[in-house]
Motif scaffolding. Sequence first.
Motif, PDB file in Angstrom:
ATOM      1  N   GLY A  20      24.833 -30.318 -23.187  1.00  0.00           N
ATOM      2  CA  GLY A  20      25.767 -31.418 -23.062  1.00  0.00           C
ATOM      3  C   GLY A  20      26.716 -31.293 -21.885  1.00  0.00           C
ATOM      4  N   VAL A  21      26.568 -30.253 -21.073  1.00  0.00           N
ATOM      5  CA  VAL A  21      27.459 -30.038 -19.926  1.00  0.00           C
ATOM      6  C   VAL A  21      26.960 -30.829 -18.725  1.00  0.00           C
ATOM      7  CG1 VAL A  21      28.389 -28.325 -18.310  1.00  0.00           C
ATOM      8  CG2 VAL A  21      28.104 -27.744 -20.732  1.00  0.00           C
ATOM      9  N   THR A  22      27.871 -31.516 -18.067  1.00  0.00           N
ATOM     10  CA  THR A  22      27.537 -32.203 -16.821  1.00  0.00           C
ATOM     11  C   THR A  22      27.798 -31.250 -15.661  1.00  0.00           C
ATOM     12  OG1 THR A  22      28.138 -34.360 -17.728  1.00  0.00           O
ATOM     13  CG2 THR A  22      28.026 -34.175 -15.322  1.00  0.00           C
ATOM     14  N   PHE A  23      26.737 -30.890 -14.977  1.00  0.00           N
ATOM     15  CA  PHE A  23      26.837 -30.018 -13.813  1.00  0.00           C
ATOM     16  C   PHE A  23      26.722 -30.861 -12.546  1.00  0.00           C
ATOM     17  CE2 PHE A  23      24.916 -27.192 -17.054  1.00  0.00           C
ATOM     18  CZ  PHE A  23      25.814 -26.139 -17.020  1.00  0.00           C
ATOM     19  N   VAL A  24      27.552 -30.567 -11.552  1.00  0.00           N
ATOM     20  CA  VAL A  24      27.383 -31.139 -10.216  1.00  0.00           C
ATOM     21  C   VAL A  24      27.058 -29.985  -9.281  1.00  0.00           C
ATOM     22  CG1 VAL A  24      28.524 -32.223  -8.252  1.00  0.00           C
ATOM     23  CG2 VAL A  24      28.787 -33.190 -10.532  1.00  0.00           C
ATOM     24  N   VAL A  25      25.828 -29.972  -8.823  1.00  0.00           N
ATOM     25  CA  VAL A  25      25.357 -28.917  -7.921  1.00  0.00           C
ATOM     26  C   VAL A  25      25.647 -29.367  -6.500  1.00  0.00           C
ATOM     27  CG1 VAL A  25      23.394 -27.536  -7.202  1.00  0.00           C
ATOM     28  CG2 VAL A  25      23.551 -28.329  -9.565  1.00  0.00           C
ATOM     29  N   ARG A  36      39.091 -21.786   7.392  1.00  0.00           N
ATOM     30  CA  ARG A  36      40.350 -22.073   8.080  1.00  0.00           C
ATOM     31  C   ARG A  36      40.133 -22.613   9.485  1.00  0.00           C
ATOM     32  NH1 ARG A  36      44.184 -16.836   6.530  1.00  0.00           N
ATOM     33  NH2 ARG A  36      44.157 -17.160   4.257  1.00  0.00           N
ATOM     34  N   SER A  37      39.059 -22.179  10.121  1.00  0.00           N
ATOM     35  CA  SER A  37      38.850 -22.568  11.511  1.00  0.00           C
ATOM     36  C   SER A  37      37.612 -23.423  11.736  1.00  0.00           C
ATOM     37  CB  SER A  37      38.753 -21.307  12.394  1.00  0.00           C
ATOM     38  OG  SER A  37      37.713 -20.459  11.940  1.00  0.00           O
ATOM     39  N   ASN A  38      36.749 -23.562  10.729  1.00  0.00           N
ATOM     40  CA  ASN A  38      35.526 -24.344  10.876  1.00  0.00           C
ATOM     41  C   ASN A  38      35.578 -25.588  10.007  1.00  0.00           C
ATOM     42  OD1 ASN A  38      34.206 -21.155  10.999  1.00  0.00           O
ATOM     43  ND2 ASN A  38      34.002 -22.517  12.728  1.00  0.00           N
ATOM     44  N   ARG A  39      34.653 -26.511  10.254  1.00  0.00           N
ATOM     45  CA  ARG A  39      34.699 -27.812   9.597  1.00  0.00           C
ATOM     46  C   ARG A  39      33.397 -28.116   8.862  1.00  0.00           C
ATOM     47  NH1 ARG A  39      39.917 -28.700   9.088  1.00  0.00           N
ATOM     48  NH2 ARG A  39      41.019 -28.344  11.060  1.00  0.00           N
ATOM     49  N   ILE A  40      33.504 -28.989   7.863  1.00  0.00           N
ATOM     50  CA  ILE A  40      32.338 -29.449   7.114  1.00  0.00           C
ATOM     51  C   ILE A  40      31.612 -30.512   7.932  1.00  0.00           C
ATOM     52  CG2 ILE A  40      31.603 -30.669   5.025  1.00  0.00           C
ATOM     53  CD1 ILE A  40      34.044 -29.434   3.593  1.00  0.00           C
ATOM     54  N   THR A  41      30.277 -30.415   7.987  1.00  0.00           N
ATOM     55  CA  THR A  41      29.473 -31.416   8.692  1.00  0.00           C
ATOM     56  C   THR A  41      28.593 -32.232   7.750  1.00  0.00           C
ATOM     57  OG1 THR A  41      27.723 -29.786   9.083  1.00  0.00           O
ATOM     58  CG2 THR A  41      29.403 -30.033  10.806  1.00  0.00           C
ATOM     59  N   GLU A  42      28.386 -31.752   6.510  1.00  0.00           N
ATOM     60  CA  GLU A  42      27.581 -32.511   5.562  1.00  0.00           C
ATOM     61  C   GLU A  42      27.890 -32.046   4.142  1.00  0.00           C
ATOM     62  OE1 GLU A  42      22.993 -34.096   5.151  1.00  0.00           O
ATOM     63  OE2 GLU A  42      23.304 -32.033   5.803  1.00  0.00           O
ATOM     64  N   ILE A  43      27.922 -33.017   3.208  1.00  0.00           N
ATOM     65  CA  ILE A  43      28.091 -32.721   1.789  1.00  0.00           C
ATOM     66  C   ILE A  43      26.900 -33.306   1.048  1.00  0.00           C
ATOM     67  CG2 ILE A  43      29.549 -32.961  -0.260  1.00  0.00           C
ATOM     68  CD1 ILE A  43      31.917 -33.528   1.581  1.00  0.00           C
ATOM     69  N   GLY A  44      26.272 -32.506   0.226  1.00  0.00           N
ATOM     70  CA  GLY A  44      25.183 -32.977  -0.623  1.00  0.00           C
ATOM     71  C   GLY A  44      25.406 -32.494  -2.043  1.00  0.00           C
ATOM     72  N   ALA A  45      25.155 -33.344  -3.037  1.00  0.00           N
ATOM     73  CA  ALA A  45      25.397 -32.949  -4.419  1.00  0.00           C
ATOM     74  C   ALA A  45      24.459 -33.711  -5.343  1.00  0.00           C
ATOM     75  CB  ALA A  45      26.856 -33.222  -4.808  1.00  0.00           C
ATOM     76  N   GLY A  55      22.638 -38.589 -10.895  1.00  0.00           N
ATOM     77  CA  GLY A  55      23.027 -39.218  -9.642  1.00  0.00           C
ATOM     78  C   GLY A  55      23.024 -38.215  -8.506  1.00  0.00           C
ATOM     79  N   GLU A  56      23.052 -38.732  -7.287  1.00  0.00           N
ATOM     80  CA  GLU A  56      23.076 -37.881  -6.092  1.00  0.00           C
ATOM     81  C   GLU A  56      24.142 -38.385  -5.133  1.00  0.00           C
ATOM     82  OE1 GLU A  56      19.102 -37.919  -4.548  1.00  0.00           O
ATOM     83  OE2 GLU A  56      18.444 -36.290  -5.870  1.00  0.00           O
ATOM     84  N   PHE A  57      24.676 -37.467  -4.354  1.00  0.00           N
ATOM     85  CA  PHE A  57      25.709 -37.790  -3.367  1.00  0.00           C
ATOM     86  C   PHE A  57      25.339 -37.100  -2.057  1.00  0.00           C
ATOM     87  CE2 PHE A  57      29.527 -36.825  -0.988  1.00  0.00           C
ATOM     88  CZ  PHE A  57      30.313 -37.960  -1.102  1.00  0.00           C
ATOM     89  N   GLN A  58      25.392 -37.834  -0.955  1.00  0.00           N
ATOM     90  CA  GLN A  58      25.093 -37.231   0.355  1.00  0.00           C
ATOM     91  C   GLN A  58      25.846 -37.982   1.435  1.00  0.00           C
ATOM     92  OE1 GLN A  58      23.237 -38.562   3.163  1.00  0.00           O
ATOM     93  NE2 GLN A  58      23.549 -36.666   4.311  1.00  0.00           N
ATOM     94  N   LEU A 171      21.772 -32.035   0.963  1.00  0.00           N
ATOM     95  CA  LEU A 171      21.186 -32.612  -0.242  1.00  0.00           C
ATOM     96  C   LEU A 171      19.917 -31.868  -0.649  1.00  0.00           C
ATOM     97  CD1 LEU A 171      21.281 -34.674  -2.472  1.00  0.00           C
ATOM     98  CD2 LEU A 171      20.056 -36.281  -0.982  1.00  0.00           C
ATOM     99  N   HIS A 172      19.075 -31.532   0.330  1.00  0.00           N
ATOM    100  CA  HIS A 172      17.847 -30.807   0.013  1.00  0.00           C
ATOM    101  C   HIS A 172      18.176 -29.457  -0.635  1.00  0.00           C
ATOM    102  CE1 HIS A 172      15.448 -33.142   3.303  1.00  0.00           C
ATOM    103  NE2 HIS A 172      15.713 -33.871   2.235  1.00  0.00           N
ATOM    104  N   ASP A 173      19.164 -28.770  -0.100  1.00  0.00           N
ATOM    105  CA  ASP A 173      19.522 -27.470  -0.665  1.00  0.00           C
ATOM    106  C   ASP A 173      20.139 -27.624  -2.050  1.00  0.00           C
ATOM    107  OD1 ASP A 173      18.579 -26.409   1.635  1.00  0.00           O
ATOM    108  OD2 ASP A 173      20.485 -25.644   2.383  1.00  0.00           O
ATOM    109  N   ALA A 174      20.922 -28.684  -2.267  1.00  0.00           N
ATOM    110  CA  ALA A 174      21.476 -28.934  -3.599  1.00  0.00           C
ATOM    111  C   ALA A 174      20.365 -29.242  -4.593  1.00  0.00           C
ATOM    112  CB  ALA A 174      22.485 -30.082  -3.538  1.00  0.00           C
TER     113      ALA A 174
END
Length: 575
Positions: A20-25, A36-45, A55-58, A171-174
């Motif tokens: 019954g747990v909702t996981f977001v990978v 601290r010094s680098n930035r995110i270039t892509e989010i996949g979930a 559902g999926e998020f990218q 997204l592929h890795d998620a």
Amino acid sequence: MPTAHAIQATFDDLGTPLSGVTFVVVDLETTGGNPRSNRITEIGAVKVRGGEVLGEFQTLVNPGGPIPAFISVLTGITDSMVASAPGIAAALPAFLEFAAGSVLVAHNAPFDIGFLRANCAELGHPWPGHQVIDTVHLARQLVSRDEVPNRKLGSLAQLFGATITPDHRALHDAQATVDVLHALLGRVGNLGVHTLEELASYTSRVRPEQRRKRYLADDLPRAPGVYIFKDDRARVLYVGTSVDIQRRVRSYFTASEHRSRMAQMVGLATSVTPIVCATVLEAQVRELRLIAEHKPRFNRRSRHPEKGVWLKLTVETFPRLSVVRETRDDGAEYAGPFGSRAMAEMAAAAVHEVVPLRQCTKRLSATTTSSSCALAEMGRCGAPCTGQQSPQDYAQVAARVAEAIGGDARPLVDDLHERMRRLCESERFEEAATVRDRMLALVRAADRAQRMAPLTASPEVVAARPGAVGGWEFVCVRYGKLAGTTLSPPGADPRPYIDALVDSAEVVARPVGRAPATHPEETEKILRWLETPQVRMVRIEGEWSCPVHGAGEVREQLEPLMSRVDNGFETSATA
């Protein structure tokens, strides 16, 4: 009085059932390894519950600056791809809304969650406080080394037959991590773990046989030094070091020890032998020497220091690169040592990518000629074998390599960067990744050789550092080998202790060649101690200098960009 009936508790009564747990990978791609010094270039979930994808998020994320070539090679994400993408100020709230009320899952969660938390703090968003499950941590408890060589995402995805192959796109890795998560939950379920609460505490379980052996630590000293686990036949199982031997050994019998192989080792151990040392450095060096001597089955590192190899620029009319087992005082330039011949060959290949140095192994002279090879026809060698290139012209080519190994590595590294850039523009990312790996192998080896050279050549170096409880720690190093160490008490005149140390230190013969008088790993350990803050040089017999723009400077620039590549989504074990 009515009879009371016993009612068996259900899993719902005991905790939150995993079904019954909702996981977001979640998986992130970034411009480097430091939040601290680098930035995110892509989010996949991917959002899942009860084995079903909800559902999926990218989204790509504009980092607000150029993406390093190293990262473009790794992820395939280029500046042009993120030019029109939303910034993190828009992308992060959208992800947090998608993940609301869920348990977050990531492979090497400290990396991904660290970036998310850092960006929340920077943007002024409160961190929602999600419970986090790390599939790397879980895999270490459930997947043996007999099944996979490591717990990287690619290895686990292949083991469990994931439907998606991880390729460093978020997204592929998620999606691949979802399959890994479900496989791990299946395994842990077979061990009686059925609730979220049980899953969160699973890695803290201690086997009864592990707990029963706590008595092995009872009589150990509360002092810095080395500890040696042995079996019932007095065979060395494991060697470790600590500033407090008793406290560290006790931790092997508690929940703080998570490594499955250590539980196996404790099961075989029947005794622990302590070796008290005057200083932490002495303990670290003794540990290295004992591991090299006994090669304990449960130590992974430093078991075969004698197998190191070097990359040599030969002393010939037409020099070439050669992989050798030992160094000599022959005027040649050496890079290394390397942990394997394959790594040395990678470094040589980096040179051959941008320098037309000959790759044939035959000895050439200026008076005899032979037919040219395919490399000459491709323009990757000046063909000195045919007489087309004079010794003087070829010497200029060899000088570039000698300078990169023994002096300024920047020009050769700039050429390699340019080679990578051209390959990336042609979307030949795999070839660019090969160039990247070869370049880093070369830079690391050149830096290692340049840093060790002064200490290796010095007949004696005496240095001091303030002690942890006052007084001073003193070390005496001869030809790169720790010859002795001592402590002076607080308030005492240190000079008699220095004189006694020098008089009683081990006599070390001058080594033959460029290698130190001990295993290079020991010399590196000593160097790191000498480079720590507050260390003072007491006396030096010899000359201590390193190239101003040597390989160390280049390595400091490259290593942060490579941190995630080296980790491969998995934080390496420390023992």
